[in-house]
Design an enzyme around this catalytic site. Sequence first.
Site, PDB file in Angstrom:
ATOM      1  N   GLY A  97      24.507  31.030  27.610  1.00  0.00           N
ATOM      2  CA  GLY A  97      25.726  31.555  28.198  1.00  0.00           C
ATOM      3  C   GLY A  97      26.185  30.688  29.352  1.00  0.00           C
ATOM      4  O   GLY A  97      25.381  29.973  29.965  1.00  0.00           O
TER       5      GLY A  97
ATOM      6  N   GLN B  69      30.370  28.809  37.086  1.00  0.00           N
ATOM      7  CA  GLN B  69      29.260  27.862  37.026  1.00  0.00           C
ATOM      8  C   GLN B  69      29.730  26.414  36.890  1.00  0.00           C
ATOM      9  O   GLN B  69      28.951  25.496  37.103  1.00  0.00           O
ATOM     10  CB  GLN B  69      28.315  28.205  35.878  1.00  0.00           C
ATOM     11  CG  GLN B  69      27.534  29.482  36.121  1.00  0.00           C
ATOM     12  CD  GLN B  69      26.614  29.772  34.960  1.00  0.00           C
ATOM     13  OE1 GLN B  69      27.010  30.404  33.981  1.00  0.00           O
ATOM     14  NE2 GLN B  69      25.394  29.285  35.067  1.00  0.00           N
TER      15      GLN B  69
ATOM     16  N   CYS C 218      18.681  30.844  34.499  1.00  0.00           N
ATOM     17  CA  CYS C 218      20.092  30.521  34.685  1.00  0.00           C
ATOM     18  C   CYS C 218      20.278  29.016  34.788  1.00  0.00           C
ATOM     19  O   CYS C 218      19.495  28.346  35.470  1.00  0.00           O
ATOM     20  CB  CYS C 218      20.601  31.201  35.956  1.00  0.00           C
ATOM     21  SG  CYS C 218      22.336  30.909  36.314  1.00  0.00           S
ATOM     22  N   LEU C 219      21.306  28.507  34.114  1.00  0.00           N
ATOM     23  CA  LEU C 219      21.598  27.072  34.171  1.00  0.00           C
ATOM     24  C   LEU C 219      21.920  26.609  35.595  1.00  0.00           C
ATOM     25  O   LEU C 219      21.720  25.449  35.925  1.00  0.00           O
ATOM     26  CB  LEU C 219      22.770  26.735  33.242  1.00  0.00           C
ATOM     27  CG  LEU C 219      22.515  26.920  31.751  1.00  0.00           C
ATOM     28  CD1 LEU C 219      23.807  26.692  30.970  1.00  0.00           C
ATOM     29  CD2 LEU C 219      21.422  25.991  31.264  1.00  0.00           C
TER      30      LEU C 219
ATOM     31  N   HIS D 281      24.472  39.201  32.316  1.00  0.00           N
ATOM     32  CA  HIS D 281      24.203  38.049  33.176  1.00  0.00           C
ATOM     33  C   HIS D 281      25.495  37.271  33.450  1.00  0.00           C
ATOM     34  O   HIS D 281      25.809  36.949  34.602  1.00  0.00           O
ATOM     35  CB  HIS D 281      23.161  37.152  32.492  1.00  0.00           C
ATOM     36  CG  HIS D 281      22.804  35.924  33.250  1.00  0.00           C
ATOM     37  ND1 HIS D 281      21.563  35.743  33.821  1.00  0.00           N
ATOM     38  CD2 HIS D 281      23.503  34.787  33.512  1.00  0.00           C
ATOM     39  CE1 HIS D 281      21.530  34.553  34.405  1.00  0.00           C
ATOM     40  NE2 HIS D 281      22.701  33.952  34.222  1.00  0.00           N
ATOM     41  N   GLU D 282      26.245  36.977  32.403  1.00  0.00           N
ATOM     42  CA  GLU D 282      27.459  36.166  32.568  1.00  0.00           C
ATOM     43  C   GLU D 282      28.576  36.941  33.262  1.00  0.00           C
ATOM     44  O   GLU D 282      29.299  36.379  34.094  1.00  0.00           O
ATOM     45  CB  GLU D 282      27.929  35.626  31.215  1.00  0.00           C
ATOM     46  CG  GLU D 282      26.926  34.740  30.505  1.00  0.00           C
ATOM     47  CD  GLU D 282      26.346  33.608  31.345  1.00  0.00           C
ATOM     48  OE1 GLU D 282      27.043  33.096  32.257  1.00  0.00           O
ATOM     49  OE2 GLU D 282      25.195  33.220  31.095  1.00  0.00           O
TER      50      GLU D 282
ATOM     51  N   HIS E 145      28.101  36.832  36.908  1.00  0.00           N
ATOM     52  CA  HIS E 145      28.579  35.581  37.508  1.00  0.00           C
ATOM     53  C   HIS E 145      30.040  35.690  37.940  1.00  0.00           C
ATOM     54  O   HIS E 145      30.435  35.106  38.957  1.00  0.00           O
ATOM     55  CB  HIS E 145      28.469  34.419  36.506  1.00  0.00           C
ATOM     56  CG  HIS E 145      27.176  33.692  36.547  1.00  0.00           C
ATOM     57  ND1 HIS E 145      26.724  33.018  37.663  1.00  0.00           N
ATOM     58  CD2 HIS E 145      26.231  33.501  35.593  1.00  0.00           C
ATOM     59  CE1 HIS E 145      25.563  32.445  37.392  1.00  0.00           C
ATOM     60  NE2 HIS E 145      25.234  32.731  36.144  1.00  0.00           N
TER      61      HIS E 145
END
Length: 154
Positions: free
Chosen positions: A46, A51, A88-89, A130-131, A134
């Site tokens: 994701g 991000q 997480c990226l 999660h996304e 963000h």
Amino acid sequence: MALRKIRKYGDEVLRKKSKKVEVFDKRLHTLIEDMLETMAEAEGVGLAAPQIGILKRVVVIDVGEGPIELINPEIIESEGEITQPEACLSIPGVLGEVPRPKRVKVRAQDRWGNFFEIEGEDLLARAFCHEIDHLDGILFVDKVTKFLEPDSEG
């Protein structure tokens, strides 16, 4: 399409609230394509627009069943709870257990502005939560109940 730079923990843009998308045009489509390419290159499941430094309510997800594009997403139903490892990226090398709903229903728009609803369970539900977090400046580390060693996820 182009790869975008993924912002890392400590970048203030990750803590800001994203703005609702009002214009559904070629620029938005390019952003979505770039996000999908960036997510795939980073081997993520994701990616949210903040991000990559864009404060718009845009999310892409692919848990292995094909890409999902969510514009202005909101969780309208949730059910159950399950705590599992999450990463997480934007926070490489950090892994932690996070409680999330087992099932969620999301209402969103597609790249043309059409509204739709989509349901997800387990990993997909986790990715949705999660996304979408963000988009509100919330990171998974804010919800971790226990940090794990990165190699202990298996």
